[in-house]
Scaffold this motif. Sequence first.
Motif, mmCIF file in Angstrom:
data_model
loop_
_atom_site.group_PDB
_atom_site.id
_atom_site.type_symbol
_atom_site.label_atom_id
_atom_site.label_comp_id
_atom_site.label_asym_id
_atom_site.label_seq_id
_atom_site.Cartn_x
_atom_site.Cartn_y
_atom_site.Cartn_z
ATOM 1 N N TRP A 1 0.835 -1.208 0.000
ATOM 2 C CA TRP A 1 0.000 0.000 0.000
ATOM 3 C C TRP A 1 0.870 1.259 0.000
ATOM 4 C CZ3 TRP A 1 -4.092 2.143 -1.549
ATOM 5 C CH2 TRP A 1 -4.585 3.333 -0.987
ATOM 6 N N GLU A 2 1.979 1.217 0.731
ATOM 7 C CA GLU A 2 2.904 2.358 0.701
ATOM 8 C C GLU A 2 3.489 2.544 -0.703
ATOM 9 O OE1 GLU A 2 4.303 2.219 5.422
ATOM 10 O OE2 GLU A 2 5.490 1.187 3.905
ATOM 11 N N THR A 3 3.740 1.419 -1.376
ATOM 12 C CA THR A 3 4.227 1.499 -2.754
ATOM 13 C C THR A 3 3.223 2.234 -3.637
ATOM 14 O OG1 THR A 3 5.359 -0.607 -2.437
ATOM 15 C CG2 THR A 3 5.044 0.112 -4.707
ATOM 16 N N ILE B 1 -7.047 -4.252 -10.772
ATOM 17 C CA ILE B 1 -7.952 -3.257 -10.190
ATOM 18 C C ILE B 1 -7.165 -2.479 -9.141
ATOM 19 C CG2 ILE B 1 -8.822 -4.844 -8.396
ATOM 20 C CD1 ILE B 1 -11.615 -3.554 -8.779
ATOM 21 N N SER B 2 -7.580 -1.259 -8.841
ATOM 22 C CA SER B 2 -6.893 -0.496 -7.805
ATOM 23 C C SER B 2 -7.199 -1.110 -6.440
ATOM 24 C CB SER B 2 -7.370 0.956 -7.827
ATOM 25 O OG SER B 2 -8.690 1.019 -7.323
ATOM 26 N N PRO B 3 -6.304 -0.931 -5.461
ATOM 27 C CA PRO B 3 -6.584 -1.488 -4.133
ATOM 28 C C PRO B 3 -7.900 -0.961 -3.553
ATOM 29 C CG PRO B 3 -4.409 -0.432 -4.180
ATOM 30 C CD PRO B 3 -4.984 -0.303 -5.548
ATOM 31 N N GLU B 4 -8.209 0.310 -3.806
ATOM 32 C CA GLU B 4 -9.470 0.860 -3.281
ATOM 33 C C GLU B 4 -10.675 0.180 -3.914
ATOM 34 O OE1 GLU B 4 -6.956 2.645 -4.432
ATOM 35 O OE2 GLU B 4 -6.730 4.563 -3.425
ATOM 36 N N GLY B 5 -10.589 -0.014 -5.237
ATOM 37 C CA GLY B 5 -11.684 -0.666 -5.955
ATOM 38 C C GLY B 5 -11.894 -2.074 -5.437
ATOM 39 N N GLU C 1 -15.864 -2.257 1.854
ATOM 40 C CA GLU C 1 -15.610 -0.867 2.202
ATOM 41 C C GLU C 1 -14.128 -0.563 1.989
ATOM 42 O OE1 GLU C 1 -16.202 0.025 6.349
ATOM 43 O OE2 GLU C 1 -15.609 2.111 6.045
ATOM 44 N N ALA C 2 -13.854 0.601 1.355
ATOM 45 C CA ALA C 2 -12.459 1.001 1.184
ATOM 46 C C ALA C 2 -12.087 1.955 2.304
ATOM 47 C CB ALA C 2 -12.260 1.668 -0.179
ATOM 48 N N ASN C 3 -11.196 1.539 3.184
ATOM 49 C CA ASN C 3 -10.660 2.438 4.209
ATOM 50 C C ASN C 3 -9.178 2.120 4.385
ATOM 51 O OD1 ASN C 3 -10.404 0.155 5.955
ATOM 52 N ND2 ASN C 3 -12.573 0.376 6.530
ATOM 53 N N ALA C 4 -8.541 2.836 5.312
ATOM 54 C CA ALA C 4 -7.095 2.693 5.466
ATOM 55 C C ALA C 4 -6.704 1.222 5.635
ATOM 56 C CB ALA C 4 -6.624 3.513 6.657
ATOM 57 N N GLU C 5 -7.497 0.510 6.430
ATOM 58 C CA GLU C 5 -7.132 -0.866 6.732
ATOM 59 C C GLU C 5 -7.359 -1.801 5.540
ATOM 60 O OE1 GLU C 5 -9.470 -2.646 9.805
ATOM 61 O OE2 GLU C 5 -8.418 -4.553 9.502
ATOM 62 N N THR C 6 -8.545 -1.672 4.918
ATOM 63 C CA THR C 6 -8.849 -2.600 3.824
ATOM 64 C C THR C 6 -8.019 -2.294 2.567
ATOM 65 O OG1 THR C 6 -10.728 -1.240 3.150
ATOM 66 C CG2 THR C 6 -11.194 -3.078 4.615
ATOM 67 N N ASN C 7 -7.685 -1.025 2.348
ATOM 68 C CA ASN C 7 -6.821 -0.693 1.216
ATOM 69 C C ASN C 7 -5.481 -1.396 1.357
ATOM 70 O OD1 ASN C 7 -8.729 1.004 0.167
ATOM 71 N ND2 ASN C 7 -7.811 2.879 0.986
#
Lengths: 331, 280
Positions: free
Chosen positions: A59-61, A226-230, A238-244
């Motif tokens: 995710w940091e990447t 797909i994007s991590p948020e998608g 749900e897309a949030n800090a943890e699930t992303n």
Amino acid sequence: MAIPYTLEFEKPLVEIEAQIEALEAEGDDKDAGFRKEVARLRKSHQTLLKKIYAGLTPWETVRVARHPKRPQFRDYIKLLCKDFCELHGDRRFSDDPAIVTGFGRVGAIKCMLIGHHKGRDTNEKLACHFGCAHPEGYRKALLKMKMAEKFGLPIVTFVDTPGAFPGIGAEQRGQAEAIAVNLLEMSRIETPIVSVVVGEGGSGGALGIAVADRVAMLEHAWYSVISPEGCAAILWKEANAETNNLAATALNLTAKDNKRLGIVDEIIKEPVGGAHRDPAHAARNIEKWITDQLIELERVKPTLLPGRRYERFRKLGEYETLKPARDGTGD
Amino acid sequence: MTQITSKTWSELKPVGSTRVPEGLWLRCPACGAMIYRKQMEANQHVCPECEHHYRIGARERIRQLADDGSFEPMFDDLVSGDPLKFTDLKGYKERLAAEQKRTGERDGVQAGRVFVKGRPAMLCCLDLTFMMGSMGSVVGEVVTRSIEYATAHDLPLVVVSCSGGARMQESGLSLMQMAKTSAALARHDDAGGLFISVLTDPTTGGVSASFAMLGDIIVAEPKALIGFAGPRVIKQTIRQELPEGFQRSEFLLQSGLIDRVVHRHELRNEIARIIDYANK
């Protein structure tokens, strides 16, 4: 030195930078102790930078790949080519600024350069739809690729898009068809094609200009279906800090993952702390990789390239065979 | 790639539920009429009152298109591995096992040689009942092998699409199936092969942005949802309501993106007719 936009994992670095700045502001340059202290701080900054960037999570990447200071296609054009000759338009509908195309030299090699461009300031970003191309962008890319084939120029593509644009006009003008046709036509173009994912490799919108003989990724780029948020929004509801974070890891989207899966052939090193800290350095590494590939590929007869390209993509995919095939390709 | 899964599904289905509810009688989700289930099924899963096309799985599709007993299954021995050890709220392996148990199928595709009104053809049907017909390595491989087989034997190729897109659980490998299938179609085209692409409800994402939109002839069933991005994503992006009928077959026909909208009752005849016109 200080980068105003701060990623949370870079905060310890910013603190050291602030210390150095404060010291430099009041310190005496002739004082050996002062000089030593600054040198010590700089060294620890460099060590920490190296450490942080060596251990980025997926995710940091993604965050680094989207860094607002990260070099974009037009930056690389400036760094790589002295005489870029931009070519506009798809001759059918319009000129999509989200995909930039034109003649240019990489090293000494004349090429057709094609890439997504996201835009730097707000106006440019809006005009480019943040690097999300419309069908006319993909059609423009294909038109220029066909021209490159006609004139025997190799094609070099820079991939950097969150995905193809999802909108009414895009659908009406055949977004799916435009991408699909690019995939088909790129597979049979009789001139070398090399692609570099320099930032975001968002799904079909990325692949639409990346069916190449050789594909590389910058060290801190991402490439996925797909994007991590998608992905998080759908599979984790749900897309949030943890699930992303979880989705980014699950998707295997880093350069290393893609190399392991055979999706990309090589990882191009970035300067310590990411391409945004030293765009010229990143550009040199990209140039080296591109020219190496093109020199090799130019030895291959152009008519043989599609067959090899086909084999490259044909073998991708992992599955198990349960019993001897009842019927199949051996037939 | 925008994918359609259970979460977004409620917003994407045309007017009613995916599967026909159990029971002797059911209410048509389009017109609200009470219809006798067996009558609907005998009508090729089309509402006898309003012509609403119910979604059907690959087996039923093959039954409708192929001459009786002519279907010879091929490439049915492939199963997904779990190359990424993908886990969201549930592991991919468990998901696959549950789907396999529920459907009795190995993955979301059926392919084989058939005769369509006496004309030999290669038929490949995506199966919506299995993980939304999403395309991972197995679906991509079976579609590719079907294309290659059709090319090698100069058979007309018919692919019936219905899919939410590329399968997220295989990430980049799913994405690569788009390139793989499209590249195989380039060779089919080079060899002069005929490809009839049949789009059914829904055909979106990575499937529409690869082989589904690459037919020499593209036909769609009435009112099928067809597009690149899902309506929900588009709505979120542009922040406005989508026009009535947007991304439906008739909209695509008007936009010049497909050749014909064909009623399910006519599909078999149409395929046979196109094969004849293409001299295959």
